[in-house]
Design an enzyme around this catalytic site. Structure first.
Site, short mmCIF file in Angstrom:
data_model
loop_
_atom_site.label_atom_id
_atom_site.label_comp_id
_atom_site.label_asym_id
_atom_site.label_seq_id
_atom_site.Cartn_x
_atom_site.Cartn_y
_atom_site.Cartn_z
CG HIS A 58 -7.56 1.84 1.09
ND1 HIS A 58 -8.15 2.98 1.58
CD2 HIS A 58 -6.47 2.26 0.38
CE1 HIS A 58 -7.46 4.03 1.17
NE2 HIS A 58 -6.44 3.62 0.45
CG HIS A 60 -2.90 2.46 -0.10
ND1 HIS A 60 -3.60 3.05 -1.13
CD2 HIS A 60 -2.29 1.36 -0.64
CE1 HIS A 60 -3.41 2.35 -2.25
NE2 HIS A 60 -2.63 1.32 -1.98
CG ASP A 62 -2.44 7.44 2.46
OD1 ASP A 62 -2.36 6.27 2.02
OD2 ASP A 62 -3.19 8.29 1.95
CG HIS A 63 -6.10 5.58 3.89
ND1 HIS A 63 -7.26 6.31 3.75
CD2 HIS A 63 -5.28 5.97 2.89
CE1 HIS A 63 -7.14 7.10 2.68
NE2 HIS A 63 -5.95 6.91 2.14
CG HIS A 116 -7.45 3.27 -4.29
ND1 HIS A 116 -6.62 4.12 -4.98
CD2 HIS A 116 -7.01 3.29 -2.99
CE1 HIS A 116 -5.72 4.62 -4.14
NE2 HIS A 116 -5.93 4.13 -2.93
CG ASP A 133 -7.40 6.98 -0.81
OD1 ASP A 133 -7.94 7.86 -0.12
OD2 ASP A 133 -6.20 6.68 -0.74
CG HIS A 171 -6.27 11.76 -0.03
ND1 HIS A 171 -4.98 11.97 0.39
CD2 HIS A 171 -6.44 10.41 -0.04
CE1 HIS A 171 -4.38 10.80 0.60
NE2 HIS A 171 -5.25 9.83 0.35
FE FE Z 1 -4.87 7.66 0.53
ZN ZN Z 2 -5.11 4.74 -0.93
#
Ligand code: FE
Ligand code: ZN
Length: 259
Positions: A58, A60, A62-63, A116, A133, A171
């Site tokens: 996805h 985001h 942080d990915h 999400h 996530d 995570h």
């Molecule tokens: Fe994340």
């Molecule tokens: Zn995420």
């Protein structure tokens, strides 16, 4: 032994609690959800590995934040959700598509698992699922762009995979998730056992992942919304009767947001 059995999966820790997953076969590696390039580049150098593909679940940061730097100077495919704003993708995919990594002799099936984010996807194959996530060990992602019914349906889709499927999440949230799960289902014996096991694992600073679909079905309240004890917890929370599993899910997802 077939090619696919020689795939090994390693976590590359990133940020505070992210896992970037490295799929290795010999000296080749595919990377799932590289939120940061630095730890991946260090890992490639340290292990003398050739990066052959990037898979994103996805949009985001942080990915996918590390994709541009990993791609630089490399002619490699970058797979990710077709309907999300990720400028670095070269192979947008959605449900029904297959992601083959020929170097590994493996192909993953793409599953749409929105909730999400709007078009979040999972990669499923070789008894493994990479689900970003959406499904976490003993928990699930927050509803940011979709709706609770969408996320509930996406989790049901993952729960329908074979019980021995290894689940690789984005995570390390497991212990916090277990604390919440214990509040929802204090009588769940399997959950109590999991708390002991995973607490010991974290004391050694080891990852609690991968988990399995079977363990999640036994202990993750978000996959257990049809269980009477979970429905009762949702009803207590709402102050009114809640029996429909989607409503139960919505109630406990809201509860978790402020737990
Ligand atoms: Fe994340
Ligand atoms: Zn995420």
């Amino acid at each position: 032994m077939s090619e696919q059995h020689r795939i090994q999966v390693h976590p590359i820790p990133a940020f505070k609690d992210n896992y970037i997953w490295a799929l290795r076969s010999g000296s080749r590696v595919a990377i799932v959800d590289p939120g940061d390039a630095r730890p991946v580049l260090d890992y490639l150098a340290r292990e003398a590995l050739e990066l052959v593909a990037i898979l994103a679940t996805h949009h985001h940061a942080d990915h996918v934040g590390g994709v541009a730097d990993l791609k630089r100077g490399r002619d490699i495919p970058v797979y990710g959700p077709k309907n999300e704003p990720i400028s670095t993708l070269t192979r947008p995919v959605a449900s029904g598509d297959r992601v083959a990594i020929p170097e590994f002799g493996v192909a993953f099936e793409v599953l749409d698992i929105p909730g999400h984010t709007r078009a979040h996807i999972a990669y499923y194959g070789s008894k493994m699922v990479f689900c970003g996530d959406t499904l976490f060990a003993c928990g699930c992602g927050r509803v940011f762009e979709g709706t609770p019914p969408q996320l509930h349906a996406s989790l049901a889709k993952l729960a329908a995979l074979p019980e021995d499927t290894l689940v690789y999440c984005g995570h390390e949230y497991t212990l916090a998730n277990i604390r919440f799960a214990r509040a929802v289902e204090p009588g769940n014996v399997a959950l109590a056992g999991r708390e002991r096991t995973d607490t010991t694992t974290r004391e050694k600073n080891h990852p609690t992942l991968p988990t399995t679909i079977g363990l999640e079905k036994a202990t993750n309240p978000f996959l257990r919304c049809a269980q009477p004890e979970v429905a009762q917890a949702a009803a207590r929370r709402r102050g009114t009767d809640v029996t429909d599993p989607v409503e139960v899910f919505t109630a406990i997802r809201e509860w978790k947001n402020t737990f």
